[in-house]
Scaffold this motif. Structure first.
Motif, mmCIF file in Angstrom:
data_model
loop_
_atom_site.group_PDB
_atom_site.id
_atom_site.type_symbol
_atom_site.label_atom_id
_atom_site.label_comp_id
_atom_site.label_asym_id
_atom_site.label_seq_id
_atom_site.Cartn_x
_atom_site.Cartn_y
_atom_site.Cartn_z
ATOM 1 N N TRP A 42 49.991 39.746 41.226
ATOM 2 C CA TRP A 42 49.060 40.405 41.277
ATOM 3 C C TRP A 42 47.784 38.830 41.097
ATOM 4 O O TRP A 42 46.669 38.652 42.109
ATOM 5 C CB TRP A 42 48.626 40.989 39.802
ATOM 6 C CG TRP A 42 49.018 42.369 40.289
ATOM 7 C CD1 TRP A 42 50.127 42.922 39.240
ATOM 8 C CD2 TRP A 42 49.137 43.071 42.016
ATOM 9 N NE1 TRP A 42 50.859 44.283 39.826
ATOM 10 C CE2 TRP A 42 50.078 44.600 41.084
ATOM 11 C CE3 TRP A 42 48.222 43.197 42.229
ATOM 12 C CZ2 TRP A 42 49.960 44.903 42.095
ATOM 13 C CZ3 TRP A 42 48.022 44.669 43.204
ATOM 14 C CH2 TRP A 42 49.322 45.164 43.338
ATOM 15 N N THR A 79 48.064 35.564 42.020
ATOM 16 C CA THR A 79 48.400 34.995 43.070
ATOM 17 C C THR A 79 47.299 35.474 44.350
ATOM 18 O O THR A 79 46.568 34.940 45.174
ATOM 19 C CB THR A 79 49.783 34.760 44.194
ATOM 20 O OG1 THR A 79 50.508 34.269 42.660
ATOM 21 C CG2 THR A 79 49.806 34.261 45.566
ATOM 22 N N ARG A 80 47.424 36.076 44.689
ATOM 23 C CA ARG A 80 46.105 37.364 45.438
ATOM 24 C C ARG A 80 44.923 36.894 45.546
ATOM 25 O O ARG A 80 44.289 37.069 45.885
ATOM 26 C CB ARG A 80 46.612 38.738 45.823
ATOM 27 C CG ARG A 80 48.060 39.222 46.380
ATOM 28 C CD ARG A 80 48.214 41.137 46.200
ATOM 29 N NE ARG A 80 48.979 41.138 47.284
ATOM 30 C CZ ARG A 80 49.880 41.750 47.184
ATOM 31 N NH1 ARG A 80 49.545 43.180 46.733
ATOM 32 N NH2 ARG A 80 50.912 41.790 48.266
ATOM 33 N N TYR A 124 44.130 33.616 45.704
ATOM 34 C CA TYR A 124 44.216 33.464 47.369
ATOM 35 C C TYR A 124 41.953 34.003 47.461
ATOM 36 O O TYR A 124 41.669 32.947 48.590
ATOM 37 C CB TYR A 124 45.078 33.900 47.981
ATOM 38 C CG TYR A 124 44.387 34.464 49.366
ATOM 39 C CD1 TYR A 124 44.423 33.039 49.882
ATOM 40 C CD2 TYR A 124 44.128 35.268 50.093
ATOM 41 C CE1 TYR A 124 44.736 32.669 51.677
ATOM 42 C CE2 TYR A 124 44.444 35.370 51.367
ATOM 43 C CZ TYR A 124 44.170 33.596 52.086
ATOM 44 O OH TYR A 124 43.880 33.962 53.288
ATOM 45 N N LEU A 125 42.258 34.796 47.026
ATOM 46 C CA LEU A 125 40.740 35.821 47.534
ATOM 47 C C LEU A 125 39.555 35.124 47.109
ATOM 48 O O LEU A 125 38.887 34.638 48.023
ATOM 49 C CB LEU A 125 40.778 37.771 46.749
ATOM 50 C CG LEU A 125 41.182 37.901 47.608
ATOM 51 C CD1 LEU A 125 42.144 39.809 46.804
ATOM 52 C CD2 LEU A 125 40.778 38.041 48.969
ATOM 53 N N ILE A 183 47.434 42.871 56.593
ATOM 54 C CA ILE A 183 46.408 42.460 55.143
ATOM 55 C C ILE A 183 46.676 44.083 54.105
ATOM 56 O O ILE A 183 45.053 43.817 53.566
ATOM 57 C CB ILE A 183 44.940 41.660 55.262
ATOM 58 C CG1 ILE A 183 45.511 41.009 56.271
ATOM 59 C CG2 ILE A 183 44.798 41.381 54.264
ATOM 60 C CD1 ILE A 183 46.180 39.844 55.871
ATOM 61 N N SER A 188 47.853 45.169 52.022
ATOM 62 C CA SER A 188 47.829 44.080 50.498
ATOM 63 C C SER A 188 46.264 44.126 49.315
ATOM 64 O O SER A 188 47.131 44.106 48.428
ATOM 65 C CB SER A 188 49.058 43.626 50.324
ATOM 66 O OG SER A 188 48.453 42.490 51.027
ATOM 67 N N TYR A 189 45.741 44.250 50.343
ATOM 68 C CA TYR A 189 44.438 43.323 49.400
ATOM 69 C C TYR A 189 43.570 44.681 49.739
ATOM 70 O O TYR A 189 43.230 44.645 48.754
ATOM 71 C CB TYR A 189 43.563 42.261 50.494
ATOM 72 C CG TYR A 189 44.953 41.058 49.920
ATOM 73 C CD1 TYR A 189 44.587 39.933 48.899
ATOM 74 C CD2 TYR A 189 45.743 40.609 51.141
ATOM 75 C CE1 TYR A 189 45.411 39.230 48.532
ATOM 76 C CE2 TYR A 189 46.187 39.489 50.240
ATOM 77 C CZ TYR A 189 46.077 38.740 49.748
ATOM 78 O OH TYR A 189 46.715 37.221 50.059
ATOM 79 N N TYR A 202 41.665 45.759 45.942
ATOM 80 C CA TYR A 202 40.805 44.780 45.350
ATOM 81 C C TYR A 202 38.944 44.872 45.645
ATOM 82 O O TYR A 202 38.760 44.891 46.978
ATOM 83 C CB TYR A 202 41.621 42.786 45.720
ATOM 84 C CG TYR A 202 42.412 42.673 45.567
ATOM 85 C CD1 TYR A 202 42.800 41.823 44.093
ATOM 86 C CD2 TYR A 202 43.771 43.541 45.763
ATOM 87 C CE1 TYR A 202 44.383 41.674 44.042
ATOM 88 C CE2 TYR A 202 45.117 42.628 45.248
ATOM 89 C CZ TYR A 202 45.059 41.809 44.726
ATOM 90 O OH TYR A 202 46.696 41.604 44.180
ATOM 91 N N PRO A 224 40.806 43.262 40.411
ATOM 92 C CA PRO A 224 42.408 43.811 40.872
ATOM 93 C C PRO A 224 42.451 44.812 41.090
ATOM 94 O O PRO A 224 41.606 45.552 40.310
ATOM 95 C CB PRO A 224 43.611 42.993 40.190
ATOM 96 C CG PRO A 224 42.408 41.454 39.747
ATOM 97 C CD PRO A 224 41.281 42.454 39.567
#
Length: 178
Positions: free
Chosen positions: A45, A47-48, A51-52, A123, A125-126, A129, A160
């Protein structure tokens, strides 16, 4: 003469004490493993979110400083857009934002960053968010009052999904008028 036979084995008290000690140790070990398992996905979580935040800041910082600033950044806008006028200009949409302050007030599901990939089926998995963006002139804490309109502060907040137990994270950057 008769010698007593040495008794071998454990007494009932020793067995009970051993069972209690093993029970306490197993309870502590299982509780620790449960905690580790519960937080094993935190790194994913985080890491995402990172990245965002980075992706949004890079996109925003690649735009020109102001609607009144030419693409090369010179000459400096004078006067620059008033802070109360930040946000999309006229009929601009997310795809046509051309300067930093167009992003002010943007709130969207993070897959908006990947629109072209999402329509192609990627994508996912996002999903869940949320990203919000605030743009303001950097205050006197950064620069003297006469130069405050030369720098904008961009704050990107990434939230998240609710079921992750993670808190929103803010990313901030300064964009100069150059």
């Amino acid at each position: 003469m008769h010698r007593p036979v040495a008794e071998k084995g454990f007494s009932l008290v020793e067995v009970v004490i051993t069972i209690v000690i093993i029970g306490v140790a197993l309870t502590a070990a299982i509780a620790g493993w449960g905690n580790i398992a519960r937080h094993s996905s935190d790194v994913m979580w985080q890491t995402r979110v990172s990245y965002l935040g980075q992706a949004y800041l890079e996109e925003i910082l690649s735009r020109r400083y102001d609607e009144l600033t030419p693409a090369g950044g010179s000459p400096l806008c004078d006067p620059c857009t008033a802070e109360g006028s930040f946000g999309p200009d006229g009929s601009e949409t997310r795809e046509t934002f051309d300067d930093v302050d167009d992003y002010h007030g943007l709130t969207e599901n993070a897959v908006g960053l990947f629109n072209s990939l999402v329509t192609a089926g990627g994508i996912q998995s996002y999903n869940g968010y949320q990203v919000s963006v605030q743009v303001q002139y950097a205050g006197d804490s950064y620069f003297s009052a006469s130069n405050h309109e030369l720098v904008k502060q961009i704050v990107v907040t990434v939230t998240p999904p609710q079921n992750t137990g993670q808190n929103p994270v803010q990313f901030s950057a300064l964009r100069g008028n150059y």
